[in-house]
Design a protein around this motif. Sequence first.
Motif, short mmCIF file in Angstrom:
data_model
loop_
_atom_site.label_atom_id
_atom_site.label_comp_id
_atom_site.label_asym_id
_atom_site.label_seq_id
_atom_site.Cartn_x
_atom_site.Cartn_y
_atom_site.Cartn_z
N GLY A 88 0.80 -1.22 0.00
CA GLY A 88 0.00 0.00 0.00
C GLY A 88 0.83 1.27 0.00
N CYS A 89 2.14 1.15 -0.23
CA CYS A 89 2.96 2.35 -0.18
C CYS A 89 2.96 3.08 -1.52
CB CYS A 89 4.38 2.04 0.26
SG CYS A 89 5.41 1.30 -1.01
N GLY A 90 2.46 2.46 -2.55
CA GLY A 90 2.34 3.18 -3.82
C GLY A 90 3.21 2.63 -4.94
N LYS A 91 3.64 1.40 -4.81
CA LYS A 91 4.48 0.81 -5.86
C LYS A 91 3.70 0.69 -7.17
CE LYS A 91 5.19 -2.87 -3.30
NZ LYS A 91 4.44 -2.50 -2.09
N SER A 92 2.49 0.15 -7.07
CA SER A 92 1.66 0.03 -8.28
C SER A 92 1.34 1.40 -8.85
CB SER A 92 0.36 -0.72 -7.98
OG SER A 92 0.64 -2.01 -7.50
N THR A 93 1.14 2.37 -7.96
CA THR A 93 0.81 3.72 -8.41
C THR A 93 1.96 4.29 -9.25
OG1 THR A 93 -0.52 4.02 -6.43
CG2 THR A 93 0.09 6.01 -7.63
N ILE A 94 3.20 4.03 -8.83
CA ILE A 94 4.35 4.49 -9.61
C ILE A 94 4.32 3.89 -11.02
CG2 ILE A 94 6.87 4.36 -9.83
CD1 ILE A 94 7.07 4.69 -6.82
N PHE A 101 -1.50 5.38 -16.97
CA PHE A 101 -2.83 5.02 -16.47
C PHE A 101 -3.34 6.08 -15.51
CE2 PHE A 101 -2.58 0.08 -16.86
CZ PHE A 101 -2.52 0.21 -18.23
N GLN A 102 -2.38 6.68 -14.79
CA GLN A 102 -2.73 7.73 -13.84
C GLN A 102 -1.78 8.90 -14.06
OE1 GLN A 102 -2.30 5.62 -10.13
NE2 GLN A 102 -4.39 4.84 -10.17
N TYR A 103 -2.21 10.08 -13.64
CA TYR A 103 -1.36 11.24 -13.78
C TYR A 103 -0.94 11.70 -12.39
CZ TYR A 103 -3.81 10.97 -18.15
OH TYR A 103 -4.33 10.49 -19.32
N GLY A 255 6.95 3.80 4.03
CA GLY A 255 5.50 3.65 4.11
C GLY A 255 4.81 4.96 3.75
N ARG A 256 3.47 4.93 3.61
CA ARG A 256 2.73 6.11 3.18
C ARG A 256 2.87 7.28 4.15
NH1 ARG A 256 -1.72 3.06 2.27
NH2 ARG A 256 -2.62 3.98 4.10
N PRO A 257 2.91 8.52 3.68
CA PRO A 257 3.06 8.90 2.27
C PRO A 257 4.47 8.56 1.82
CG PRO A 257 3.15 10.83 3.68
CD PRO A 257 2.87 9.69 4.57
N HIS A 302 -0.26 -1.06 7.90
CA HIS A 302 -0.96 -2.27 8.30
C HIS A 302 -1.95 -2.71 7.25
CE1 HIS A 302 0.87 -2.02 12.23
NE2 HIS A 302 0.62 -0.73 12.20
N GLU A 303 -1.77 -2.13 6.09
CA GLU A 303 -2.70 -2.44 5.02
C GLU A 303 -2.17 -3.60 4.21
OE1 GLU A 303 -4.91 -0.05 1.44
OE2 GLU A 303 -3.49 0.95 2.75
N PHE A 304 -3.01 -4.52 3.89
CA PHE A 304 -2.56 -5.64 3.06
C PHE A 304 -3.36 -5.71 1.78
CE2 PHE A 304 0.40 -7.33 5.93
CZ PHE A 304 -0.08 -7.04 7.19
N1 LIG Z 1 -7.75 4.39 -7.56
C1 LIG Z 1 -7.51 4.55 -6.25
N2 LIG Z 1 -8.43 5.16 -5.46
C2 LIG Z 1 -8.19 5.36 -4.14
N3 LIG Z 1 -7.07 4.97 -3.51
C3 LIG Z 1 -6.12 4.36 -4.24
C4 LIG Z 1 -6.29 4.11 -5.64
N4 LIG Z 1 -5.19 3.49 -6.10
C5 LIG Z 1 -4.37 3.35 -5.03
N5 LIG Z 1 -4.93 3.87 -3.92
C6 LIG Z 1 -4.31 3.92 -2.59
O1 LIG Z 1 -3.00 4.38 -2.74
C7 LIG Z 1 -2.13 3.63 -1.94
C8 LIG Z 1 -1.05 2.99 -2.77
O2 LIG Z 1 -1.61 1.95 -3.56
P1 LIG Z 1 -0.74 0.98 -4.44
O3 LIG Z 1 0.06 1.78 -5.39
O4 LIG Z 1 -1.63 -0.02 -5.03
O5 LIG Z 1 0.23 0.30 -3.36
P2 LIG Z 1 1.19 -0.95 -3.52
O6 LIG Z 1 1.20 -1.38 -4.93
O7 LIG Z 1 2.52 -0.46 -3.05
O8 LIG Z 1 0.69 -2.02 -2.61
C9 LIG Z 1 -2.97 2.63 -1.18
O9 LIG Z 1 -3.24 3.14 0.10
C10 LIG Z 1 -4.24 2.54 -1.98
O10 LIG Z 1 -5.31 2.29 -1.12
#
Ligand SMILES: Nc1ncnc2c1ncn2[C@@H]1O[C@H](COP(=O)(O)OP(=O)(O)O)[C@@H](O)[C@H]1O
Lengths: 305, 268
Positions: A88-94, A101-103, A255-257, A302-304
């Motif tokens: 939940g730290c934002g790896k997928s978001t990166i 996919f996201q800006y 961890g987040r942020p 603590h998020e999984f």
């Molecule tokens: N589309 C979204 N809407 C709301 N929250 C999101 C969304 N995408 C990701 N998050 C939040 O952003 C954080 C990082 O998510 P994510 O990049 O998936 O983490 P990771 O891949 O490191 O596990 C998480 O807390 C997740 O809940």
Amino acid sequence: MCVMWENNSLAKRSDLNDLKKDRTSIGHVSTVFNDTSSYKYQAGSGGIRLEGVSKWFYRSQGEKVVALSQIDLEIPKGAFVSLVGPSGCGKSTILNCIAGFQYPDAGKVIFEGKEIRGLNVGIGYMTQKDYLLPWRDVLDNVWLPLQARGIPTKEGKQRALEYIKRVGLEGFEHNFPRELSGGMLKRAAMARTLVFHPSTLLMDEPFGNLDAQLKLQLQRELLRIWHQEKQTVIFVTHDLEEAIALSDMVVVLSGRPSSVKQVIHVDLPRPRDPISIRFEPEFQRLHKELWSLIDVTLEVDHEFH
Amino acid sequence: MSSTELQLAASQRTSLSPMEQASRKMRMIWIGRVLFLIVFLLIWQVASPYLDKTVFSSPADIARNLVESVLTGSLWPNLWTTLEEIALGYIVGAFAGIVVGFILGSNEIVAGILDPVMIAIYGIPKIALGPLFVVWFGINLMPKVVMAAVIVFFVVFYATYHGVREVDQDMLRTIQLLGVSPTQIRRWVIFPSALSAIFLGLKMAVPEALVGAVVGEMIVSNKGLGYMIQFAATQLDTAGVYAGLFVLMIMALLANSAVNQASGMKRR
Ligand SMILES: Nc1ncnc2c1ncn2[C@@H]1O[C@H](COP(=O)(O)OP(=O)(O)O)[C@@H](O)[C@H]1O
Ligand SMILES: [Mg+2]
């Protein structure tokens, strides 16, 4: 629906050329390991750069969640980079930001010298979910990117079969996704990502639910392909040993942020064998160092997922 | 004990395979259906001397009426006319529904523009459009076909529209990243993925076509099952009304089982 109508200015049809070029290279997989001269990436030329990237989301209650905070990261062209950090730290978001996919809400992502606006078509992104088409069998799923490029059917399917073999799915080419296990789905998705020779590979926990043996096998195969094609790879994993064994650089996120906590350079010799490399003293040292960094951050979240 | 445990226990006792059990169940259902029909008709027949004939008629009278219309041949042109209206209306309406549903489903802006129009037309009881259709298309086959087509259109349109809208957006962009163009995506991803919703719409539209045709006939006509029922009613021929309804019911049942057969074939 709007996704489909976005401009494709980033579409790099040059990957057609890549395909032509690489068509010859598939035959001699075994020779790659003799090639020790050109594995090094070149710093500062056309890689990926994150400049002060921040990204936040709003929970349904309106609560703001800052996923990424001021991420600065330079990924050289041709480098194999792993991202590690708590769930939940934002790896997928990166990865999503690099794929378009996201800006980012602040900062920017520079891809091969240009800021990313819109879908980054032509990169290889192996997402956490496989997104295979349920009505196509494995062969036709893997064939899809080649079919889209107008490669002659026979040739395209031949190449798809090649990659199905590489990920160890031989004998399953005519099975449909619903007939495969989770690990097999991941491997099919991996074949589909690799088959069109993207010059950049984003992989989100690709070997997450594979057994140890298969995982090592696929790590080896991935390294082999990487040596051949010299893609820029960004590899998200929870497995620290995997991160060290494969990468040139391991980026540890807090961890987040989340921000970049530390970047560890892995100076182990190439080409590597992902199994025997584990017994090198330098590997052990890096492993220890990584754990000391992760230990603290693990408690933060603590998020999984 | 849960019901599955019970079934398990039963199957052990009788040592029947699941397939044999299923066919036994099916046989019981069919026997039940026939018995239900017989009992229902018997009660109706026995009670009919005590009931108002112009309201309830009786199974025997209805049967006599049906046999008569078959023997004199007066049923067939009416049946044929209605079938023709249904078939034409269904084909036109379904085709238009799929095309428009697909276009609006994959284009948010066009959908936004046309949304009020669609809702407004959808909201009108279609029978209210009948007089307009008569003005536009006369009193022959055409207005009934149009009525059936309009009703079928909306059913298929909404099914297709929602099928297309519900395609996983994350999947779409992932596929697009692979170098698949928007046109290819429509063909290879969106259409197949909306297909089960479209089939459901096509299935639900079959009885609607029947409704459309008969409703159309009841407005103005000189042929068709709707006309037959209407005409019988004006003659206070209640048995004739029931006979017409009976034919419609048989048609609905046949259409339904044909659709089930077809969707079973689709699943292979
Ligand atoms: N589309 C979204 N809407 C709301 N929250 C999101 C969304 N995408 C990701 N998050 C939040 O952003 C954080 C990082 O998510 P994510 O990049 O998936 O983490 P990771 O891949 O490191 O596990 C998480 O807390 C997740 O809940
Ligand atoms: Mg993730």
